[in-house]
Design a protein around this motif. Structure first.
Motif, PDB file in Angstrom:
ATOM      1  N   ARG A 311      52.266 -10.723  91.521  1.00  0.00           N
ATOM      2  CA  ARG A 311      52.006 -11.176  92.898  1.00  0.00           C
ATOM      3  C   ARG A 311      53.317 -11.380  93.649  1.00  0.00           C
ATOM      4  N   LEU A 312      54.331 -11.864  92.955  1.00  0.00           N
ATOM      5  CA  LEU A 312      55.620 -12.146  93.581  1.00  0.00           C
ATOM      6  C   LEU A 312      56.462 -10.890  93.774  1.00  0.00           C
ATOM      7  N   LEU A 313      56.532 -10.042  92.733  1.00  0.00           N
ATOM      8  CA  LEU A 313      57.509  -8.954  92.704  1.00  0.00           C
ATOM      9  C   LEU A 313      56.914  -7.565  92.886  1.00  0.00           C
ATOM     10  N   GLY A 314      55.608  -7.427  92.618  1.00  0.00           N
ATOM     11  CA  GLY A 314      54.983  -6.115  92.619  1.00  0.00           C
ATOM     12  C   GLY A 314      54.990  -5.504  91.226  1.00  0.00           C
ATOM     13  N   GLU A 315      54.041  -4.619  90.968  1.00  0.00           N
ATOM     14  CA  GLU A 315      53.866  -4.053  89.630  1.00  0.00           C
ATOM     15  C   GLU A 315      55.078  -3.268  89.149  1.00  0.00           C
ATOM     16  N   ASP A 316      55.777  -2.618  90.073  1.00  0.00           N
ATOM     17  CA  ASP A 316      56.900  -1.769  89.663  1.00  0.00           C
ATOM     18  C   ASP A 316      58.103  -2.577  89.192  1.00  0.00           C
ATOM     19  N   ARG A 317      58.105  -3.894  89.414  1.00  0.00           N
ATOM     20  CA  ARG A 317      59.221  -4.751  89.003  1.00  0.00           C
ATOM     21  C   ARG A 317      58.888  -5.599  87.785  1.00  0.00           C
ATOM     22  N   VAL A 318      57.703  -5.383  87.217  1.00  0.00           N
ATOM     23  CA  VAL A 318      57.238  -6.211  86.099  1.00  0.00           C
ATOM     24  C   VAL A 318      56.872  -5.313  84.928  1.00  0.00           C
ATOM     25  N   GLU A 319      57.484  -5.559  83.785  1.00  0.00           N
ATOM     26  CA  GLU A 319      57.169  -4.832  82.549  1.00  0.00           C
ATOM     27  C   GLU A 319      56.256  -5.717  81.708  1.00  0.00           C
ATOM     28  N   VAL A 320      55.032  -5.241  81.446  1.00  0.00           N
ATOM     29  CA  VAL A 320      54.033  -6.104  80.821  1.00  0.00           C
ATOM     30  C   VAL A 320      54.049  -6.023  79.289  1.00  0.00           C
ATOM     31  N   GLU A 321      54.651  -4.999  78.715  1.00  0.00           N
ATOM     32  CA  GLU A 321      54.776  -4.918  77.256  1.00  0.00           C
ATOM     33  C   GLU A 321      56.197  -4.478  76.909  1.00  0.00           C
ATOM     34  N   ALA A 322      57.114  -5.375  77.138  1.00  0.00           N
ATOM     35  CA  ALA A 322      58.528  -5.093  76.895  1.00  0.00           C
ATOM     36  C   ALA A 322      58.820  -5.077  75.397  1.00  0.00           C
ATOM     37  N   SER A 323      59.994  -4.623  75.039  1.00  0.00           N
ATOM     38  CA  SER A 323      60.404  -4.600  73.636  1.00  0.00           C
ATOM     39  C   SER A 323      60.563  -6.016  73.101  1.00  0.00           C
ATOM     40  N   GLN A 324      60.334  -6.163  71.812  1.00  0.00           N
ATOM     41  CA  GLN A 324      60.577  -7.441  71.165  1.00  0.00           C
ATOM     42  C   GLN A 324      62.077  -7.726  71.108  1.00  0.00           C
ATOM     43  N   ILE A 325      62.409  -9.002  70.931  1.00  0.00           N
ATOM     44  CA  ILE A 325      63.798  -9.464  70.890  1.00  0.00           C
ATOM     45  C   ILE A 325      64.044 -10.060  69.509  1.00  0.00           C
ATOM     46  N   THR A 326      65.106  -9.627  68.850  1.00  0.00           N
ATOM     47  CA  THR A 326      65.322 -10.067  67.473  1.00  0.00           C
ATOM     48  C   THR A 326      66.140 -11.351  67.369  1.00  0.00           C
ATOM     49  N   ALA A 327      66.533 -11.927  68.501  1.00  0.00           N
ATOM     50  CA  ALA A 327      67.173 -13.249  68.481  1.00  0.00           C
ATOM     51  C   ALA A 327      66.114 -14.328  68.283  1.00  0.00           C
ATOM     52  N   GLY A 328      66.560 -15.562  68.047  1.00  0.00           N
ATOM     53  CA  GLY A 328      65.657 -16.699  67.891  1.00  0.00           C
ATOM     54  C   GLY A 328      65.758 -17.631  69.086  1.00  0.00           C
ATOM     55  N   GLU A 329      64.800 -18.544  69.220  1.00  0.00           N
ATOM     56  CA  GLU A 329      64.734 -19.467  70.351  1.00  0.00           C
ATOM     57  C   GLU A 329      63.947 -20.700  69.943  1.00  0.00           C
ATOM     58  N   ASP A 330      64.495 -21.905  70.225  1.00  0.00           N
ATOM     59  CA  ASP A 330      63.752 -23.105  69.820  1.00  0.00           C
ATOM     60  C   ASP A 330      62.613 -23.441  70.774  1.00  0.00           C
ATOM     61  N   PHE A 331      62.374 -22.598  71.787  1.00  0.00           N
ATOM     62  CA  PHE A 331      61.149 -22.728  72.581  1.00  0.00           C
ATOM     63  C   PHE A 331      59.924 -22.619  71.675  1.00  0.00           C
TER      64      PHE A 331
END
Length: 394
Positions: A311-331
């Motif tokens: 809604r904010l950026l438009g479909e062409d600016r949003v990747e809905v199934e991006a690659s996984q990230i192999t770093a970690g996060e305490d989130f």
């Protein structure tokens, strides 16, 4: 937001010792008129906005990390870190500035009537994401009663993506970031003069063999369609050139997305270490973890995030199934207490060396700088998500 971000960058602080950072953040929030709680889990800061009838409606949590890394900066920028050995090389200064901007924007939209309904928004400013282990900022804040003191039934996080196009957003269902566990191996041998090898049990030799064998973990013990990572970052043995070492140390990091993969790799590390040590007449001990779990997005929460971003950026600016990230996060620890989602925002060209632009630059580099041009995008995304989630509840 740029002023806030560059101040935080210039006054980088590491780990839990974010005394100037947290005070600066809390002061800005209070200037906006928000209810602020300082010193949550140490130097954590929490601000909260409640709308409508207390206790009713959706309870949202938005989180930003505030800590820098223990490294020296070489960007040469006017706002470069003034604290030797501390640098915002992962963009947490930008995450904090975006969430501060979002708090201000959300507050103004509530006052103007654009955001309405019952509910609450909790803004979480967290220290010590980078520390690893079992004492990160998320863990301390949660142990200090974060979810009891500030009820949340959904929680969201956002991180910059330095190699993605400026101002785009990236999402992924399911596992997004790896679990991350510290591995410590201690090898015990028998010391002797270098001229009498037959009287020694060489811990250095056992360590060398062990390092080579451990590098078969991924090829031999990880299913081909799964992700497993093991790296050795430190290895120490010996005190001088003509003495056979009686003790050696190896430090590494183990990563995977799925708990069953991690468990298999943990077991295989212990087996390889025991066998390698015994081969050279030595013994060994292995300590693995504790570490960060994998960040696994809740499907419904992620869908809400994607809808707000489109809604904010438009479909062409949003990747809905991006690659996984192999770093970690305490989130990941927040997601153990409430469903939620973690996303990334493209940081674009952000590398600087001795004051000159050098193009895109990965995080944890001495040449990294957060791109201030994406601050409005991040703040607007947070505000759009809050507006959409409260509206859906109404």
């Amino acid at each position: 937001m740029t002023e806030w971000r560059q101040f935080l960058h210039a006054h980088a602080e590491v780990g839990h010792d974010l005394f100037e950072t947290s005070a600066y953040v809390a002061d800005r929030l209070e200037e906006m008129g928000l209810a602020v709680t300082r010193n949550v889990g140490g130097t954590g800061v929490v601000a909260r906005i409640e709308l409508g009838e207390p206790g009713k409606g959706r309870q949202l949590g938005l989180r930003a990390d505030m800590d820098a890394l223990p490294m020296q900066e070489h960007t040469g920028l006017p706002h470069a870190s003034q604290n030797p050995g501390a640098m915002h090389a992962c963009g947490h200064d930008g995450h904090t500035a975006m969430l501060l901007g979002a708090a201000d924007l959300i507050q103004r939209r509530i006052r103007s009537g654009q955001i309405t309904g019952d509910g609450a928004i909790t803004f979480i400013f967290q220290p010590a994401e980078e520390v690893g282990g079992d004492d990160s900022g998320a863990q301390r804040m949660i142990r200090d009663g974060l979810f009891d003191r500030f009820p949340m039934d959904e929680v969201y996080g956002l991180h910059n993506a330095p190699l993605d196009e400026e101002g785009t957003m990236q999402f992924r269902h399911g596992p997004l970031l790896c679990s991350s566990e510290r591995v410590e191996i201690t090898i015990y041998g028998k010391q002797s003069h270098g001229a009498t090898l037959h009287l020694a049990k060489d811990a250095t030799l056992a360590m060398a063999s062990m390092i080579m064998s451990l590098n078969t973990l991924i090829t031999q013990d990880t299913p081909p369609l799964e992700t497993g990572i093991f790296n050795i970052g430190e290895a120490h043995s010996g005190t001088t050139y003509n003495v056979i070492s009686a003790e050696a140390k190896i430090y590494g990091c183990l990563r995977a997305y799925r708990p069953e993969v991690i468990e298999t790799l943990r077991q295989r590390i212990k087996e390889i270490v025991e066998f390698s040590a015994k081969t050279y007449g030595c013994t060994a001990e292995v300590q693995i973890g504790p570490g960060y779990p994998a960040v696994i997005n809740d499907d419904r929460a992620l869908d809400h995030s994607i809808a707000s971003a489109i809604r904010l950026l438009g479909e062409d600016r949003v990747e809905v199934e991006a690659s996984q990230i192999t770093a970690g996060e305490d989130f990941a620890f927040y997601l153990q207490h409430a469903p939620g989602a973690f996303a990334t925002i493209g940081n674009g060209d952000n590398g600087w060396k001795n004051g000159e632009h050098i193009g895109p630059c990965a995080v944890h580099s001495p040449y990294f700088d957060f791109n201030d041009a994406i601050l409005p995008t991040g703040a607007s995304y947070w505000a759009a998500l809050v507006e959409d989630r409260l509206k859906a509840d109404a």
